[in-house]
Design a protein around this motif. Structure first.
Motif, PDB file in Angstrom:
ATOM      1  N   ILE A  21       0.858  -1.184   0.000  1.00 27.94           N
ATOM      2  CA  ILE A  21       0.000   0.000   0.000  1.00 27.94           C
ATOM      3  C   ILE A  21       0.896   1.236   0.000  1.00 27.94           C
ATOM      4  CG2 ILE A  21      -1.908   1.211   1.107  1.00 27.94           C
ATOM      5  CD1 ILE A  21      -2.610  -1.401   2.526  1.00 27.94           C
ATOM      6  N   ILE A  22       0.852   1.993  -1.074  1.00 26.47           N
ATOM      7  CA  ILE A  22       1.632   3.226  -1.198  1.00 26.47           C
ATOM      8  C   ILE A  22       0.846   4.361  -0.535  1.00 26.47           C
ATOM      9  CG2 ILE A  22       2.802   4.794  -2.780  1.00 26.47           C
ATOM     10  CD1 ILE A  22       3.807   1.899  -2.953  1.00 26.47           C
ATOM     11  N   VAL A  23       1.511   5.115   0.319  1.00 27.92           N
ATOM     12  CA  VAL A  23       0.873   6.228   1.034  1.00 27.92           C
ATOM     13  C   VAL A  23       1.640   7.512   0.758  1.00 27.92           C
ATOM     14  CG1 VAL A  23       0.167   7.156   3.279  1.00 27.92           C
ATOM     15  CG2 VAL A  23       0.052   4.688   2.852  1.00 27.92           C
ATOM     16  N   VAL A  24       0.919   8.551   0.358  1.00 27.28           N
ATOM     17  CA  VAL A  24       1.491   9.889   0.187  1.00 27.28           C
ATOM     18  C   VAL A  24       0.768  10.828   1.147  1.00 27.28           C
ATOM     19  CG1 VAL A  24       1.973  11.795  -1.391  1.00 27.28           C
ATOM     20  CG2 VAL A  24       1.957   9.433  -2.244  1.00 27.28           C
ATOM     21  N   GLU A  25       1.525  11.465   2.026  1.00 26.11           N
ATOM     22  CA  GLU A  25       0.983  12.477   2.939  1.00 26.11           C
ATOM     23  C   GLU A  25       1.567  13.819   2.505  1.00 26.11           C
ATOM     24  OE1 GLU A  25       1.512  11.431   7.040  1.00 26.11           O
ATOM     25  OE2 GLU A  25       0.837   9.361   6.740  1.00 26.11           O
ATOM     26  N   PRO A  26       0.839  14.559   1.652  1.00 23.26           N
ATOM     27  CA  PRO A  26       1.406  15.778   1.060  1.00 23.26           C
ATOM     28  C   PRO A  26       1.481  16.928   2.062  1.00 23.26           C
ATOM     29  CG  PRO A  26      -0.525  14.966  -0.157  1.00 23.26           C
ATOM     30  CD  PRO A  26      -0.509  14.284   1.155  1.00 23.26           C
ATOM     31  N   THR A  27       2.341  17.869   1.751  1.00 26.14           N
ATOM     32  CA  THR A  27       2.307  19.161   2.424  1.00 26.14           C
ATOM     33  C   THR A  27       1.043  19.892   1.986  1.00 26.14           C
ATOM     34  OG1 THR A  27       4.719  19.250   2.440  1.00 26.14           O
ATOM     35  CG2 THR A  27       3.541  21.342   2.714  1.00 26.14           C
ATOM     36  N   PRO A  28       0.299  20.535   2.901  1.00 25.99           N
ATOM     37  CA  PRO A  28      -0.922  21.239   2.485  1.00 25.99           C
ATOM     38  C   PRO A  28      -0.660  22.225   1.348  1.00 25.99           C
ATOM     39  CG  PRO A  28      -0.859  21.071   4.866  1.00 25.99           C
ATOM     40  CD  PRO A  28       0.476  20.563   4.370  1.00 25.99           C
ATOM     41  N   TYR A  29      -1.568  22.203   0.382  1.00 24.84           N
ATOM     42  CA  TYR A  29      -1.482  23.044  -0.814  1.00 24.84           C
ATOM     43  C   TYR A  29      -2.455  24.211  -0.669  1.00 24.84           C
ATOM     44  CZ  TYR A  29      -2.346  24.467  -5.671  1.00 24.84           C
ATOM     45  OH  TYR A  29      -2.510  25.191  -6.826  1.00 24.84           O
ATOM     46  N   TYR A  30      -1.978  25.424  -0.921  1.00 27.00           N
ATOM     47  CA  TYR A  30      -2.851  26.595  -0.826  1.00 27.00           C
ATOM     48  C   TYR A  30      -3.573  26.808  -2.146  1.00 27.00           C
ATOM     49  CZ  TYR A  30      -4.535  31.353  -0.308  1.00 27.00           C
ATOM     50  OH  TYR A  30      -5.338  32.467  -0.258  1.00 27.00           O
ATOM     51  N   GLU A  31      -4.900  26.768  -2.098  1.00 21.39           N
ATOM     52  CA  GLU A  31      -5.732  27.024  -3.263  1.00 21.39           C
ATOM     53  C   GLU A  31      -6.250  28.453  -3.179  1.00 21.39           C
ATOM     54  OE1 GLU A  31      -7.159  27.409  -6.385  1.00 21.39           O
ATOM     55  OE2 GLU A  31      -6.735  25.252  -6.269  1.00 21.39           O
ATOM     56  N   GLY A  32      -5.586  29.340  -3.947  1.00 13.31           N
ATOM     57  CA  GLY A  32      -5.884  30.764  -3.845  1.00 13.31           C
ATOM     58  C   GLY A  32      -7.296  31.134  -4.255  1.00 13.31           C
ATOM     59  N   SER A  33      -7.859  30.402  -5.235  1.00 12.57           N
ATOM     60  CA  SER A  33      -9.197  30.749  -5.710  1.00 12.57           C
ATOM     61  C   SER A  33     -10.262  30.525  -4.652  1.00 12.57           C
ATOM     62  CB  SER A  33      -9.542  29.945  -6.965  1.00 12.57           C
ATOM     63  OG  SER A  33      -9.606  28.557  -6.668  1.00 12.57           O
ATOM     64  N   GLU A  34      -9.982  29.639  -3.688  1.00  8.02           N
ATOM     65  CA  GLU A  34     -10.930  29.366  -2.619  1.00  8.02           C
ATOM     66  C   GLU A  34     -10.434  29.853  -1.257  1.00  8.02           C
ATOM     67  OE1 GLU A  34     -12.544  25.304  -2.742  1.00  8.02           O
ATOM     68  OE2 GLU A  34     -11.497  25.063  -4.641  1.00  8.02           O
ATOM     69  N   ASP A  35      -9.177  30.318  -1.214  1.00  7.43           N
ATOM     70  CA  ASP A  35      -8.552  30.777   0.025  1.00  7.43           C
ATOM     71  C   ASP A  35      -8.569  29.692   1.098  1.00  7.43           C
ATOM     72  OD1 ASP A  35      -7.161  32.638   1.570  1.00  7.43           O
ATOM     73  OD2 ASP A  35      -8.996  33.416   2.501  1.00  7.43           O
ATOM     74  N   ILE A  36      -8.235  28.460   0.692  1.00 10.39           N
ATOM     75  CA  ILE A  36      -8.142  27.349   1.633  1.00 10.39           C
ATOM     76  C   ILE A  36      -6.894  26.517   1.320  1.00 10.39           C
ATOM     77  CG2 ILE A  36     -10.669  27.187   1.873  1.00 10.39           C
ATOM     78  CD1 ILE A  36     -10.501  24.604   0.194  1.00 10.39           C
ATOM     79  N   TYR A  37      -6.516  25.682   2.286  1.00  5.32           N
ATOM     80  CA  TYR A  37      -5.471  24.688   2.072  1.00  5.32           C
ATOM     81  C   TYR A  37      -6.115  23.324   1.829  1.00  5.32           C
ATOM     82  CZ  TYR A  37      -1.651  27.771   3.498  1.00  5.32           C
ATOM     83  OH  TYR A  37      -0.731  28.792   3.567  1.00  5.32           O
TER      84      TYR A  37
END
Length: 264
Positions: free
Chosen positions: A108-124
């Motif tokens: 089972i491959i697991v990726v835990e990304p760094t939070p990405y900032y979505e500017g169009s919604e102003d959320i991570y």
């Protein structure tokens, strides 16, 4: 209420989202997930809209990348190599990784990304992503939860689902079922070319009406009929316990990728 009735309710909740675009998904991709021999398996880690071969987002160095095999955690961070993935309309940062497969069983491959900032919604956005490999056709734990902050646990073997059959998953957060989770469903219509770091020709086009969405029932279960062979992704939006990052809203999502085949 019986389990089958609960699944029926979850399936009946399947609907088209009013979203105007297809969904964004973190990919942990390799073309062949059923392996006959030991060896190094190349992986592409991409943050993308693969159904529509759409916009590619920059993927920062993940917080963690690893694989689980028979209860053992195998770190893959040292194998990461930065690349540029070129989508149809733009290019963005992504990563190559390598999974060293030795023994038979499920990986089972697991990726835990760094939070990405979505500017169009102003959320991570942080998509905790699972994908699956198997060597030798021997099952060794694909159905077991991994204890992630949030995850989708498959109830169908995720490496050889039959096109035309049904996939069922269960959304968990800190090990507990998530009721009413909104699950976006994505077909990998354009698979990555492992050599050129660009998409292959799309095999399908998104339907009108936006992203396809299902809802989990009161025990976290959902079902979806798999209409076509290929890779299918499921993202339970905001299902994780963490709701804020750097003073802004965080959507901590559970993502799973499964592979379907036509009967020949």
């Amino acid at each position: 209420m019986t389990f089958l009735k609960k699944l029926g309710l979850a399936t009946a909740a399947l609907a088209l989202s009013i979203s105007s675009s297809s969904a964004h998904f973190v990919l942990a991709y390799t073309p062949e997930v059923n392996l006959e021999r030991a060896g190094d398996v190349p992986l592409k880690l991409i943050f993308w809209h693969p159904f529509e071969n759409g916009h590619v987002m920059d993927l920062a160095k993940p917080e963690a990348v690893y694989m689980m095999h028979k209860g053992k955690k195998i770190d893959l961070m040292d194998s990461l190599k930065p690349i540029t993935f070129k989508g149809a309309s733009n290019e963005a940062k992504a990563f190559d990784a390598t999974a060293k497969i030795k023994r038979n069983g499920d990986y089972i491959i697991v990726v835990e990304p760094t939070p990405y900032y979505e500017g169009s919604e102003d959320i991570y956005i942080q998509q905790l992503t699972k994908s699956f490999l198997n060597k030798g056709g021997i099952p060794t734990g694909w159905e077991e939860p991994l204890g992630l902050a949030t995850e989708i646990v498959p109830l169908n073997k995720p490496t050889n689902i039959l096109a035309g059959s049904t996939f069922t998953g269960r959304v968990l957060a800190e090990g507990k079922p998530v009721a009413g989770a909104e699950i976006e469903i994505e077909y990998m219509a354009a698979e990555p070319n492992m050599e050129t770091n660009s998409p292959k020709d799309p095999k399908a086009s998104p339907m009108p009406g936006g992203a396809v969405v299902a809802l989990s029932d009161e025990n976290g279960y959902f079902s979806f009929g798999i209409p076509k062979a290929g890779f299918w992704g499921f993202a339970a939006l905001g299902s994780g316990p963490k709701k804020e990052h750097e003073g802004k809203e965080l959507s901590q999502d559970a993502v799973i990728w499964v592979r379907a085949y036509d009967v020949k």
